[in-house]
Scaffold this motif. Structure first.
Motif, PDB file in Angstrom:
ATOM      1  N   LEU A   1      -3.488   7.037 -18.420  1.00 22.95           N
ATOM      2  CA  LEU A   1      -2.736   5.895 -17.912  1.00 22.95           C
ATOM      3  C   LEU A   1      -1.507   6.470 -17.222  1.00 22.95           C
ATOM      4  O   LEU A   1      -0.728   7.197 -17.827  1.00 22.95           O
ATOM      5  N   TYR A   2      -1.396   6.191 -15.934  1.00 28.68           N
ATOM      6  CA  TYR A   2      -0.272   6.677 -15.136  1.00 28.68           C
ATOM      7  C   TYR A   2       0.650   5.503 -14.842  1.00 28.68           C
ATOM      8  O   TYR A   2       0.187   4.458 -14.378  1.00 28.68           O
ATOM      9  N   LEU A   3       1.949   5.670 -15.088  1.00 28.67           N
ATOM     10  CA  LEU A   3       2.945   4.647 -14.776  1.00 28.67           C
ATOM     11  C   LEU A   3       3.786   5.109 -13.602  1.00 28.67           C
ATOM     12  O   LEU A   3       4.305   6.222 -13.609  1.00 28.67           O
ATOM     13  N   PHE A   4       3.897   4.244 -12.619  1.00 28.20           N
ATOM     14  CA  PHE A   4       4.640   4.543 -11.403  1.00 28.20           C
ATOM     15  C   PHE A   4       5.732   3.504 -11.196  1.00 28.20           C
ATOM     16  O   PHE A   4       5.603   2.358 -11.625  1.00 28.20           O
TER      17      PHE A   4
ATOM     18  N   ALA B   1       0.882  -1.171   0.000  1.00 29.57           N
ATOM     19  CA  ALA B   1       0.000   0.000   0.000  1.00 29.57           C
ATOM     20  C   ALA B   1       0.918   1.219   0.000  1.00 29.57           C
ATOM     21  O   ALA B   1       1.741   1.378   0.897  1.00 29.57           O
ATOM     22  N   TYR B   2       0.797   2.037  -1.033  1.00 22.08           N
ATOM     23  CA  TYR B   2       1.713   3.156  -1.236  1.00 22.08           C
ATOM     24  C   TYR B   2       1.092   4.497  -0.866  1.00 22.08           C
ATOM     25  O   TYR B   2      -0.070   4.760  -1.186  1.00 22.08           O
ATOM     26  N   VAL B   3       1.891   5.344  -0.244  1.00 24.26           N
ATOM     27  CA  VAL B   3       1.579   6.762  -0.095  1.00 24.26           C
ATOM     28  C   VAL B   3       2.369   7.480  -1.189  1.00 24.26           C
ATOM     29  O   VAL B   3       3.287   6.898  -1.782  1.00 24.26           O
ATOM     30  N   PRO B   4       2.043   8.732  -1.499  1.00 19.70           N
ATOM     31  CA  PRO B   4       2.707   9.410  -2.611  1.00 19.70           C
ATOM     32  C   PRO B   4       4.239   9.388  -2.536  1.00 19.70           C
ATOM     33  O   PRO B   4       4.910   9.230  -3.567  1.00 19.70           O
ATOM     34  N   GLU B   5       4.787   9.507  -1.353  1.00 18.83           N
ATOM     35  CA  GLU B   5       6.245   9.565  -1.200  1.00 18.83           C
ATOM     36  C   GLU B   5       6.927   8.238  -1.527  1.00 18.83           C
ATOM     37  O   GLU B   5       8.147   8.191  -1.709  1.00 18.83           O
ATOM     38  N   ASP B   6       6.160   7.148  -1.602  1.00 16.29           N
ATOM     39  CA  ASP B   6       6.721   5.831  -1.916  1.00 16.29           C
ATOM     40  C   ASP B   6       6.901   5.617  -3.411  1.00 16.29           C
ATOM     41  O   ASP B   6       7.500   4.626  -3.823  1.00 16.29           O
ATOM     42  N   LEU B   7       6.350   6.520  -4.213  1.00 19.13           N
ATOM     43  CA  LEU B   7       6.283   6.314  -5.657  1.00 19.13           C
ATOM     44  C   LEU B   7       6.973   7.427  -6.431  1.00 19.13           C
ATOM     45  O   LEU B   7       7.200   8.519  -5.912  1.00 19.13           O
ATOM     46  N   LEU B   8       7.234   7.134  -7.689  1.00 18.71           N
ATOM     47  CA  LEU B   8       7.727   8.117  -8.644  1.00 18.71           C
ATOM     48  C   LEU B   8       6.883   7.956  -9.899  1.00 18.71           C
ATOM     49  O   LEU B   8       6.750   6.841 -10.421  1.00 18.71           O
TER      50      LEU B   8
ATOM     51  N   ASP C   1       8.237   2.130  -7.795  1.00 23.85           N
ATOM     52  CA  ASP C   1       8.476   2.290  -6.367  1.00 23.85           C
ATOM     53  C   ASP C   1       9.974   2.225  -6.084  1.00 23.85           C
ATOM     54  O   ASP C   1      10.785   2.136  -7.018  1.00 23.85           O
ATOM     55  N   LYS C   2      10.343   2.263  -4.841  1.00 21.32           N
ATOM     56  CA  LYS C   2      11.762   2.299  -4.467  1.00 21.32           C
ATOM     57  C   LYS C   2      12.496   1.014  -4.818  1.00 21.32           C
ATOM     58  O   LYS C   2      13.715   1.011  -4.940  1.00 21.32           O
ATOM     59  N   GLU C   3      11.771  -0.082  -5.003  1.00 16.99           N
ATOM     60  CA  GLU C   3      12.377  -1.351  -5.413  1.00 16.99           C
ATOM     61  C   GLU C   3      12.331  -1.520  -6.934  1.00 16.99           C
ATOM     62  O   GLU C   3      12.579  -2.608  -7.443  1.00 16.99           O
ATOM     63  N   GLU C   4      11.946  -0.468  -7.641  1.00 19.06           N
ATOM     64  CA  GLU C   4      11.852  -0.429  -9.102  1.00 19.06           C
ATOM     65  C   GLU C   4      10.762  -1.330  -9.673  1.00 19.06           C
ATOM     66  O   GLU C   4      10.824  -1.746 -10.823  1.00 19.06           O
ATOM     67  N   ASN C   5       9.737  -1.645  -8.858  1.00 19.19           N
ATOM     68  CA  ASN C   5       8.540  -2.302  -9.382  1.00 19.19           C
ATOM     69  C   ASN C   5       7.754  -1.250 -10.143  1.00 19.19           C
ATOM     70  O   ASN C   5       7.652  -0.108  -9.697  1.00 19.19           O
ATOM     71  N   ILE C   6       7.198  -1.636 -11.276  1.00 18.33           N
ATOM     72  CA  ILE C   6       6.414  -0.687 -12.067  1.00 18.33           C
ATOM     73  C   ILE C   6       4.958  -1.115 -12.030  1.00 18.33           C
ATOM     74  O   ILE C   6       4.642  -2.293 -12.185  1.00 18.33           O
ATOM     75  N   GLY C   7       4.087  -0.145 -11.806  1.00 24.75           N
ATOM     76  CA  GLY C   7       2.655  -0.385 -11.796  1.00 24.75           C
ATOM     77  C   GLY C   7       1.945   0.722 -12.532  1.00 24.75           C
ATOM     78  O   GLY C   7       2.528   1.769 -12.816  1.00 24.75           O
ATOM     79  N   PHE C   8       0.689   0.493 -12.845  1.00 25.41           N
ATOM     80  CA  PHE C   8      -0.080   1.487 -13.587  1.00 25.41           C
ATOM     81  C   PHE C   8      -1.457   1.681 -12.983  1.00 25.41           C
ATOM     82  O   PHE C   8      -1.979   0.821 -12.282  1.00 25.41           O
ATOM     83  N   VAL C   9      -2.028   2.836 -13.293  1.00 21.71           N
ATOM     84  CA  VAL C   9      -3.403   3.166 -12.947  1.00 21.71           C
ATOM     85  C   VAL C   9      -4.055   3.710 -14.203  1.00 21.71           C
ATOM     86  O   VAL C   9      -3.475   4.544 -14.901  1.00 21.71           O
ATOM     87  N   VAL C  10      -5.249   3.223 -14.501  1.00 19.10           N
ATOM     88  CA  VAL C  10      -6.045   3.771 -15.603  1.00 19.10           C
ATOM     89  C   VAL C  10      -7.189   4.550 -14.987  1.00 19.10           C
ATOM     90  O   VAL C  10      -7.908   4.039 -14.133  1.00 19.10           O
ATOM     91  N   ASP C  11      -7.343   5.789 -15.417  1.00 22.40           N
ATOM     92  CA  ASP C  11      -8.399   6.656 -14.893  1.00 22.40           C
ATOM     93  C   ASP C  11      -9.193   7.239 -16.049  1.00 22.40           C
ATOM     94  O   ASP C  11      -8.619   7.744 -17.008  1.00 22.40           O
ATOM     95  N   ILE C  12     -10.488   7.133 -15.938  1.00 27.30           N
ATOM     96  CA  ILE C  12     -11.372   7.868 -16.841  1.00 27.30           C
ATOM     97  C   ILE C  12     -11.515   9.221 -16.175  1.00 27.30           C
ATOM     98  O   ILE C  12     -12.126   9.327 -15.125  1.00 27.30           O
ATOM     99  N   TYR C  13     -10.879  10.233 -16.750  1.00 26.22           N
ATOM    100  CA  TYR C  13     -10.821  11.486 -16.012  1.00 26.22           C
ATOM    101  C   TYR C  13     -11.847  12.495 -16.500  1.00 26.22           C
ATOM    102  O   TYR C  13     -12.538  12.286 -17.481  1.00 26.22           O
ATOM    103  N   GLY C  14     -11.923  13.561 -15.749  1.00 27.96           N
ATOM    104  CA  GLY C  14     -12.935  14.576 -16.012  1.00 27.96           C
ATOM    105  C   GLY C  14     -14.152  14.309 -15.152  1.00 27.96           C
ATOM    106  O   GLY C  14     -14.082  13.699 -14.085  1.00 27.96           O
ATOM    107  N   ARG C  15     -15.275  14.732 -15.620  1.00 24.47           N
ATOM    108  CA  ARG C  15     -16.519  14.602 -14.872  1.00 24.47           C
ATOM    109  C   ARG C  15     -16.869  13.151 -14.555  1.00 24.47           C
ATOM    110  O   ARG C  15     -17.480  12.843 -13.546  1.00 24.47           O
TER     111      ARG C  15
END
Length: 107
Positions: A70-73, A44-51, A75-89
């Protein structure tokens, strides 16, 4: 940190980018929890745990208000994860997700 050269820089659709990332082994979806954290990779990540390493924005061909990001993040161990968001209203996340994103450092 420079943008990793394995990331696509120009793709026309969300599905193309996600397919290319999955082909390269980056298929770890992160979800936004009710507690205001991104959850995935057994963490479980807080903002400071990610780039934030890349943001892709997509607009529907037939409807310009049909937007997704699509956001790519990493973490400090160089694991890469993504979030897909339908943004706007029609965003699929609460307003606190935007606050979370604003607090994630980016390259």
């Amino acid at each position: 940190m420079a943008t990793p050269d394995f990331l696509p820089t120009s793709m026309s659709t969300l599905s193309e980018v996600m397919e290319l990332l999955a082909d390269r082994g980056f298929d770890h979806e992160l979800t936004f929890s009710p507690e205001g954290k991104l959850v995935g990779n057994n963490k479980a990540y807080v903002p400071e745990d990610l780039l934030l390493i890349r943001t892709y924005r997509f607009e529907g061909i037939s409807d310009p208000s049909d937007n997704a990001a699509l956001y790519l993040f990493t973490d400090k161990e160089e694991n890469i994860g993504f979030v897909v968001d339908i943004y706007g209203r029609e965003s699929n996340f609460p307003a606190s997700f935007a606050d979370f994103l604003r607090n994630v450092p980016s390259i």
